[in-house]
Design a protein around this motif. Structure first.
Motif, mmCIF file in Angstrom:
data_model
loop_
_atom_site.group_PDB
_atom_site.id
_atom_site.type_symbol
_atom_site.label_atom_id
_atom_site.label_comp_id
_atom_site.label_asym_id
_atom_site.label_seq_id
_atom_site.Cartn_x
_atom_site.Cartn_y
_atom_site.Cartn_z
ATOM 1 N N LYS A 5 0.826 -1.215 0.000
ATOM 2 C CA LYS A 5 0.000 0.000 0.000
ATOM 3 C C LYS A 5 0.860 1.267 0.000
ATOM 4 O O LYS A 5 1.889 1.313 0.663
ATOM 5 C CB LYS A 5 -0.866 0.013 1.271
ATOM 6 C CG LYS A 5 -1.795 -1.182 1.352
ATOM 7 C CD LYS A 5 -2.663 -1.136 2.599
ATOM 8 C CE LYS A 5 -3.562 -2.370 2.661
ATOM 9 N NZ LYS A 5 -4.408 -2.396 3.842
ATOM 10 N N VAL A 6 0.383 2.239 -0.722
ATOM 11 C CA VAL A 6 1.051 3.546 -0.696
ATOM 12 C C VAL A 6 0.020 4.620 -0.372
ATOM 13 O O VAL A 6 -1.133 4.548 -0.811
ATOM 14 C CB VAL A 6 1.759 3.870 -2.036
ATOM 15 C CG1 VAL A 6 0.787 4.033 -3.193
ATOM 16 C CG2 VAL A 6 2.611 5.125 -1.918
ATOM 17 N N VAL A 7 0.457 5.596 0.391
ATOM 18 C CA VAL A 7 -0.357 6.791 0.642
ATOM 19 C C VAL A 7 0.180 7.906 -0.243
ATOM 20 O O VAL A 7 1.378 8.184 -0.245
ATOM 21 C CB VAL A 7 -0.277 7.209 2.131
ATOM 22 C CG1 VAL A 7 -1.055 8.501 2.364
ATOM 23 C CG2 VAL A 7 -0.779 6.096 3.033
ATOM 24 N N PHE A 8 -0.712 8.505 -1.009
ATOM 25 C CA PHE A 8 -0.385 9.699 -1.791
ATOM 26 C C PHE A 8 -1.061 10.896 -1.117
ATOM 27 O O PHE A 8 -2.284 11.065 -1.248
ATOM 28 C CB PHE A 8 -0.946 9.599 -3.214
ATOM 29 C CG PHE A 8 -0.227 8.662 -4.149
ATOM 30 C CD1 PHE A 8 1.159 8.565 -4.156
ATOM 31 C CD2 PHE A 8 -0.940 7.900 -5.065
ATOM 32 C CE1 PHE A 8 1.819 7.721 -5.053
ATOM 33 C CE2 PHE A 8 -0.291 7.062 -5.964
ATOM 34 C CZ PHE A 8 1.089 6.966 -5.951
ATOM 35 N N PRO A 9 -0.323 11.718 -0.378
ATOM 36 C CA PRO A 9 -0.961 12.910 0.199
ATOM 37 C C PRO A 9 -1.155 13.951 -0.912
ATOM 38 O O PRO A 9 -0.184 14.491 -1.414
ATOM 39 C CB PRO A 9 0.054 13.399 1.249
ATOM 40 C CG PRO A 9 1.181 12.408 1.226
ATOM 41 C CD PRO A 9 1.102 11.639 -0.051
ATOM 42 N N VAL A 10 -2.386 14.179 -1.307
ATOM 43 C CA VAL A 10 -2.655 15.125 -2.400
ATOM 44 C C VAL A 10 -3.630 16.225 -1.954
ATOM 45 O O VAL A 10 -4.330 16.816 -2.766
ATOM 46 C CB VAL A 10 -3.176 14.397 -3.678
ATOM 47 C CG1 VAL A 10 -2.113 13.487 -4.257
ATOM 48 C CG2 VAL A 10 -4.458 13.607 -3.395
ATOM 49 N N GLY A 11 -3.629 16.488 -0.650
ATOM 50 C CA GLY A 11 -4.585 17.463 -0.123
ATOM 51 C C GLY A 11 -4.022 18.878 0.004
ATOM 52 O O GLY A 11 -4.710 19.779 0.481
ATOM 53 N N GLY A 12 -2.776 19.080 -0.467
ATOM 54 C CA GLY A 12 -2.157 20.413 -0.321
ATOM 55 C C GLY A 12 -2.842 21.444 -1.215
ATOM 56 O O GLY A 12 -3.493 21.099 -2.200
ATOM 57 N N LEU A 13 -2.666 22.702 -0.862
ATOM 58 C CA LEU A 13 -3.388 23.763 -1.581
ATOM 59 C C LEU A 13 -2.671 24.232 -2.851
ATOM 60 O O LEU A 13 -3.274 24.851 -3.714
ATOM 61 C CB LEU A 13 -3.611 24.956 -0.650
ATOM 62 C CG LEU A 13 -4.458 24.640 0.600
ATOM 63 C CD1 LEU A 13 -4.453 25.825 1.560
ATOM 64 C CD2 LEU A 13 -5.879 24.271 0.214
ATOM 65 N N GLY A 14 -1.376 23.965 -2.921
ATOM 66 C CA GLY A 14 -0.627 24.325 -4.145
ATOM 67 C C GLY A 14 -0.559 25.813 -4.394
ATOM 68 O O GLY A 14 -0.549 26.259 -5.544
ATOM 69 N N THR A 15 -0.482 26.597 -3.325
ATOM 70 C CA THR A 15 -0.551 28.058 -3.489
ATOM 71 C C THR A 15 0.619 28.614 -4.317
ATOM 72 O O THR A 15 0.475 29.665 -4.939
ATOM 73 C CB THR A 15 -0.566 28.772 -2.124
ATOM 74 O OG1 THR A 15 0.440 28.174 -1.314
ATOM 75 C CG2 THR A 15 -1.903 28.641 -1.442
ATOM 76 N N ARG A 16 1.742 27.902 -4.334
ATOM 77 C CA ARG A 16 2.884 28.418 -5.109
ATOM 78 C C ARG A 16 2.596 28.417 -6.607
ATOM 79 O O ARG A 16 3.321 29.019 -7.382
ATOM 80 C CB ARG A 16 4.146 27.596 -4.811
ATOM 81 C CG ARG A 16 4.777 28.023 -3.486
ATOM 82 C CD ARG A 16 6.164 27.496 -3.341
ATOM 83 N NE ARG A 16 6.153 26.134 -2.829
ATOM 84 C CZ ARG A 16 7.229 25.367 -2.741
ATOM 85 N NH1 ARG A 16 8.397 25.826 -3.129
ATOM 86 N NH2 ARG A 16 7.137 24.151 -2.261
ATOM 87 N N PHE A 17 1.540 27.698 -7.007
ATOM 88 C CA PHE A 17 1.189 27.651 -8.424
ATOM 89 C C PHE A 17 -0.111 28.389 -8.727
ATOM 90 O O PHE A 17 -0.720 28.145 -9.765
ATOM 91 C CB PHE A 17 1.090 26.203 -8.910
ATOM 92 C CG PHE A 17 2.429 25.581 -9.200
ATOM 93 C CD1 PHE A 17 3.089 25.852 -10.388
ATOM 94 C CD2 PHE A 17 3.022 24.737 -8.294
ATOM 95 C CE1 PHE A 17 4.322 25.282 -10.663
ATOM 96 C CE2 PHE A 17 4.249 24.164 -8.554
ATOM 97 C CZ PHE A 17 4.908 24.434 -9.745
ATOM 98 N N HIS A 18 -0.527 29.279 -7.840
ATOM 99 C CA HIS A 18 -1.702 30.090 -8.197
ATOM 100 C C HIS A 18 -1.361 30.973 -9.383
ATOM 101 O O HIS A 18 -0.215 31.413 -9.487
ATOM 102 C CB HIS A 18 -2.104 30.970 -6.999
ATOM 103 C CG HIS A 18 -2.964 30.261 -6.014
ATOM 104 N ND1 HIS A 18 -3.296 30.794 -4.781
ATOM 105 C CD2 HIS A 18 -3.576 29.047 -6.056
ATOM 106 C CE1 HIS A 18 -4.071 29.948 -4.129
ATOM 107 N NE2 HIS A 18 -4.240 28.873 -4.867
#
Ligand code: G1P
Length: 271
Positions: A5-18
């Motif tokens: 099993k792998v966990v992919f944390p993809v809940g970040g807001l990505g503000t650096r790419f606004h």
């Protein structure tokens, strides 16, 4: 024990790419024709992973749609696949440690991998696969040396000893100051962890930036299971930053027969 099993944390807001990440998850930003998360997925498959747990949030549904769409490419003749996808929600951005904790009930007490898709590793061998091969119950993180001035962007190891491509840590510090960093050996987003980490994460106080830090949990577990840094082969690009994403795109294009002449032409005519 096999790591499945792998966990992919993809809940970040990505503000650096606004502004682009106001509508598109940063994990869906492309390196030529594939999104970052697809590269992480392929690295995980090459490492023997079969179950993918995405820790996601509002606005990230295109990741689910994407994997629904590409799954047919991973089916056998009977239309069956051994891969399984689960999605759990992280409704507040409380940090990487908190994201991993959200996957607790799906992991269910077996060792597991964590991969951060914005750490893109260009490799011949799967980085997470090589880590899984060497995993022996000690928590393991991928590590690379970084310029000393940059240590405060990373989790930094305090080195006990080294044995080939493994570095045993006596301590680890999340985003230390340049003055206090014990080395310039930094964690990049690949982890193989004991499920015991959930007990620690559940009771962890917020750390740097007021977030639940995975690094702080790794530190607390050093006396019981230890912490090993894996010096991986390959080049890592910080695709959480514009310069890193651009460098990754150029690198992949330069390695591609059809695209490399375009890069060459650009260098000759524009630079
Ligand atoms: C996270 C981890 C940090 C690690 C880094 C690698 O930090 O907390 O220990 O060195 O990823 O990319 P973030 O970049 O999410 O602030």
């Amino acid at each position: 024990m096999k790591i499945r099993k792998v966990v992919f944390p993809v809940g970040g807001l990505g503000t650096r790419f606004h502004p682009i990440t106001r509508a598109i998850p940063k994990e869906m930003l492309g390196i030529i024709d594939k999104p970052l998360i697809h590269y992480a997925f392929e690295e995980a498959i090459a490492g023997g992973i079969e179950q993918f747990i995405f820790v996601t949030r509002q606005g990230k549904n295109s990741i689910e749609d994407y994997f629904d769409n590409i799954l047919a490419d991973y089916e056998n003749k009977e239309g069956k696949t051994k891969y399984c996808f689960c999605y759990v929600r992280q409704n507040e951005p409380k940090g990487l440690g908190h994201a991993v904790l959200c996957a607790k009930d799906i992991i269910n007490n077996e060792p597991f991998a964590v991969m951060c898709a914005d750490d893109f590793i260009y490799h011949k061998k799967s980085c997470i696969g090589e880590m899984i091969k060497q995993y022996n119950g000690t928590n393991m993180v991928a590590v690379m040396t970084v310029p000393h001035k940059d240590v405060s962007k990373y989790g930094i190891l305090d080195i006990k000893n080294e044995d080939g491509n493994i570095v045993n840590a006596k301590s680890v510090d999340e985003k230390p100051s340049v003055e206090s960093a014990k080395s310039n050996l930094a964690i990049v987003g690949r982890y193989v962890l004991s499920a015991d980490i959930f007990k620690i994460l559940e009771n962890l106080e917020p750390g740097v930036k007021g977030e639940i830090q995975l690094t702080d949990a790794l530190l607390k577990m050093i006396p019981s299971v230890g912490l090993a840094g894996f010096k991986f082969e390959g080049i890592r690009f910080d695709c959480g930053s514009k310069s890193g994403l651009l460098a990754a795109i150029l690198h992949v294009a330069a390695e591609d027969k059809e695209l490399s002449p375009i890069i060459e032409h650009f260098y000759k005519t524009k630079l």
